[in-house]
Design a protein around this motif. Structure first.
Motif, mmCIF file in Angstrom:
data_model
loop_
_atom_site.group_PDB
_atom_site.id
_atom_site.type_symbol
_atom_site.label_atom_id
_atom_site.label_comp_id
_atom_site.label_asym_id
_atom_site.label_seq_id
_atom_site.Cartn_x
_atom_site.Cartn_y
_atom_site.Cartn_z
ATOM 1 N N PRO A 138 -9.659 33.571 -3.059
ATOM 2 C CA PRO A 138 -10.738 33.462 -4.052
ATOM 3 C C PRO A 138 -11.999 32.768 -3.527
ATOM 4 N N LEU A 139 -11.840 31.722 -2.733
ATOM 5 C CA LEU A 139 -13.018 31.017 -2.219
ATOM 6 C C LEU A 139 -13.809 31.898 -1.248
ATOM 7 N N ILE A 140 -13.101 32.683 -0.451
ATOM 8 C CA ILE A 140 -13.779 33.604 0.470
ATOM 9 C C ILE A 140 -14.520 34.675 -0.321
ATOM 10 N N GLN A 141 -13.873 35.181 -1.364
ATOM 11 C CA GLN A 141 -14.495 36.221 -2.185
ATOM 12 C C GLN A 141 -15.753 35.703 -2.889
ATOM 13 N N GLN A 142 -15.738 34.428 -3.287
ATOM 14 C CA GLN A 142 -16.868 33.841 -4.007
ATOM 15 C C GLN A 142 -17.991 33.376 -3.080
ATOM 16 N N ALA A 143 -17.693 33.184 -1.819
ATOM 17 C CA ALA A 143 -18.633 32.523 -0.903
ATOM 18 C C ALA A 143 -19.896 33.347 -0.652
ATOM 19 N N ASP A 144 -21.009 32.642 -0.489
ATOM 20 C CA ASP A 144 -22.235 33.270 0.011
ATOM 21 C C ASP A 144 -22.187 33.370 1.530
ATOM 22 N N ILE A 145 -21.591 32.342 2.148
ATOM 23 C CA ILE A 145 -21.508 32.246 3.609
ATOM 24 C C ILE A 145 -20.071 31.918 3.995
ATOM 25 N N VAL A 146 -19.507 32.665 4.938
ATOM 26 C CA VAL A 146 -18.220 32.320 5.543
ATOM 27 C C VAL A 146 -18.507 31.825 6.958
ATOM 28 N N HIS A 147 -18.004 30.646 7.275
ATOM 29 C CA HIS A 147 -18.359 30.020 8.547
ATOM 30 C C HIS A 147 -17.089 29.577 9.276
ATOM 31 N N THR B 9 -15.352 39.987 8.796
ATOM 32 C CA THR B 9 -16.673 40.546 9.121
ATOM 33 C C THR B 9 -16.963 41.832 8.354
ATOM 34 N N ARG B 10 -15.943 42.399 7.730
ATOM 35 C CA ARG B 10 -16.122 43.644 6.980
ATOM 36 C C ARG B 10 -16.193 43.421 5.468
ATOM 37 N N LEU B 11 -16.462 42.171 5.066
ATOM 38 C CA LEU B 11 -16.559 41.836 3.643
ATOM 39 C C LEU B 11 -17.960 42.067 3.089
ATOM 40 N N ASN B 12 -18.870 42.515 3.919
ATOM 41 C CA ASN B 12 -20.257 42.749 3.484
ATOM 42 C C ASN B 12 -20.930 41.457 3.026
ATOM 43 N N LYS B 13 -20.632 40.370 3.734
ATOM 44 C CA LYS B 13 -21.337 39.108 3.508
ATOM 45 C C LYS B 13 -21.501 38.421 4.854
ATOM 46 N N PRO B 14 -22.490 37.536 4.999
ATOM 47 C CA PRO B 14 -22.739 36.916 6.306
ATOM 48 C C PRO B 14 -21.555 36.077 6.787
ATOM 49 N N VAL B 15 -21.160 36.300 8.009
ATOM 50 C CA VAL B 15 -20.109 35.505 8.648
ATOM 51 C C VAL B 15 -20.718 34.822 9.861
ATOM 52 N N PHE B 16 -20.618 33.500 9.884
ATOM 53 C CA PHE B 16 -21.098 32.706 11.019
ATOM 54 C C PHE B 16 -19.882 32.145 11.747
ATOM 55 N N TRP B 17 -20.015 31.987 13.053
ATOM 56 C CA TRP B 17 -18.893 31.487 13.844
ATOM 57 C C TRP B 17 -19.434 30.491 14.866
ATOM 58 N N THR B 18 -19.079 29.221 14.661
ATOM 59 C CA THR B 18 -19.438 28.201 15.645
ATOM 60 C C THR B 18 -18.381 28.194 16.740
ATOM 61 N N LEU B 19 -18.783 28.524 17.946
ATOM 62 C CA LEU B 19 -17.855 28.569 19.083
ATOM 63 C C LEU B 19 -17.738 27.182 19.701
ATOM 64 N N HIS B 20 -16.521 26.739 19.900
ATOM 65 C CA HIS B 20 -16.263 25.454 20.545
ATOM 66 C C HIS B 20 -15.707 25.650 21.951
ATOM 67 N N ASP B 21 -15.471 26.906 22.310
ATOM 68 C CA ASP B 21 -15.061 27.261 23.663
ATOM 69 C C ASP B 21 -15.352 28.755 23.839
ATOM 70 N N MET B 22 -14.793 29.393 24.845
ATOM 71 C CA MET B 22 -15.147 30.765 25.188
ATOM 72 C C MET B 22 -14.239 31.823 24.559
#
Length: 401
Positions: free
Chosen positions: A97-106, A124-137
């Motif tokens: 539910p929280l993912i469905q409600q979110a404006d931004i998934v990070h 990434t296929r939810l049709n909403k912005p997905v951000f990903w902070t990389l902490h390694d490769m």
């Protein structure tokens, strides 16, 4: 500040065990201070934070075990067991539910059976912005977290040095193919904590076509400050600090620090260790604090030290350097990863050529003799890593999406 109040959901494997989880928790606080709703979903919850645990504990553990057992038949030897994650086991969190409600998934660090490559693809296929902070490769390799000198990630992986039987179509190549296809959506936006990691991501065949922005981790510079309680140490001695989750982890480079300590004056200089007991004999008298979970005690140790040393063999943007800097402590590290971006050489600390213990010792001496490096470290932390500054950088990037 963003005009619209956003609902942001952060995802990370753990909320407090490891730098990525801690960094995500700090970002939550920073974004909330800017007036936004932030939920933090984790697979494993180990602190009193406001993070929300996703999934059943037993099932989570079984997926972690399944991931490790799957890799067991491929691994070269047990020394690399946690240096490579296939990313084949995880949970579909896209319907939460929280993912469905979110404006931004990070996303942050989501391995160890939390999210598989296919689960990330589902987000990434939810049709909403997905951000990903990389902490390694890991996001742009066939499975390793740090590739070292290997640059196969720029083509198609394969012939992987971490695998028992490397060949052009080995497990690393197959996982590269899955990521190349699965991470292709244009609504996937990449954040790296350091320019070093950002440049590596841009060179990769998986993420090279994506929007990639460098934003450092945030830190509470009011909490991490030079005004800390005394530890009762000898005011006539100089103190060198080393911190790691596991002191004996090879990548943390304690063996190189031990060599460097031989060049220091044992009569005037002592060592502070956080992260576990050291059974071996050391060139300096050592004060071992063991594992520390209390942030206030950790802050006091940073502030009590005259210099903080991180002899790591590979790093992105260590929280420990940020914390030490904010506490007004000069820092020394090798010229690896994002460390040279954090430490201004012979201004706020010293950057030694990679894996040179003698020069590391030279850097420690320089910091111990400097009268301004600690003050300038504090100023740099305020300038780069303050919560408000980092939160606003994230919000500006969110707004572009």
């Amino acid at each position: 500040m963003s005009a619209k109040k956003l609902h942001i959901v952060l995802l990370s494997y753990h909320d407090s065990n490891g730098g990525a989880g801690i960094a995500a928790g700090r970002l939550k606080v920073a974004l909330e201070k800017e007036g936004h709703q932030v939920d933090y979903l984790v697979r494993e919850k180990g602190s009193t934070s406001s993070a929300l645990k996703f999934g059943n504990g037993l099932i989570s553990w079984l997926k972690f075990i399944a991931e490790r057992l799957f890799f067991l038949r491929f691994e070269k030897d047990k020394s690399i067991r946690f240096l490579f994650n296939p990313g084949v086991f995880g949970s579909d969190i896209s319907k939460h539910p929280l993912i469905q409600q979110a404006d931004i998934v990070h996303l942050h660090w989501v391995n160890f059976g939390f999210l598989s490559v296919s689960n990330i693809t589902q987000l990434t296929r939810l049709n909403k912005p997905v951000f990903w902070t990389l902490h390694d490769m890991w996001a742009f390799t066939g499975g390793c977290h740090h590739s070292g000198a290997c640059e196969h990630f720029q083509q198609s992986c394969g012939d992987c040095k971490f695998l028992k039987n490397p060949n052009p179509t080995d497990l690393s190549h197959r996982m590269w193919e899955a990521k190349k296809t699965g991470f292709a959506e244009k609504n996937l936006h990449i954040i790296t904590c350091s320019d070093w990691l950002g440049n590596r991501a841009r060179q990769s065949s998986i993420l090279g076509g994506h929007d990639i922005k460098t934003i450092p981790n945030a830190i509470d510079t009011e909490f991490f400050s030079p005004n800390a309680s005394s530890l009762g140490l000898d005011p006539n001695k100089k103190y060198v600090l080393f911190v790691a989750m596991r002191v004996n982890a090879p990548a943390k480079g304690f063996h190189l620090l031990k060599e460097a300590l031989q060049y220091l004056d044992a009569a005037t200089t002592e060592l502070l260790i956080v992260g576990g007991e050291m059974a071996e004999e050391l060139p300096l008298k050592a004060h071992n604090f063991g594992q520390i979970s209390d942030p206030a005690r950790m802050r006091n140790i940073y502030a009590a030290a005259d210099v903080f040393v991180t002899p790591s063999l590979e790093e992105n943007l260590p929280n420990t350097i940020m914390e030490a800097m904010a506490c007004g402590t000069a820092c020394v590290g090798f010229e690896v990863g994002g460390i040279p971006e954090m430490i201004e050489h012979e201004v706020t600390g010293y950057v030694a050529p990679a894996f040179d213990p003698a020069d590391l010792a030279k850097g420690i001496k320089w910091c111990l003799e400097s009268t301004s490096a600690g003050t300038k470290s504090r100023e740099r932390a305020l300038q780069l890593y303050d919560q408000t500054t980092v939160a606003q950088q994230h919000l500006a990037y969110y707004a572009q999406a």
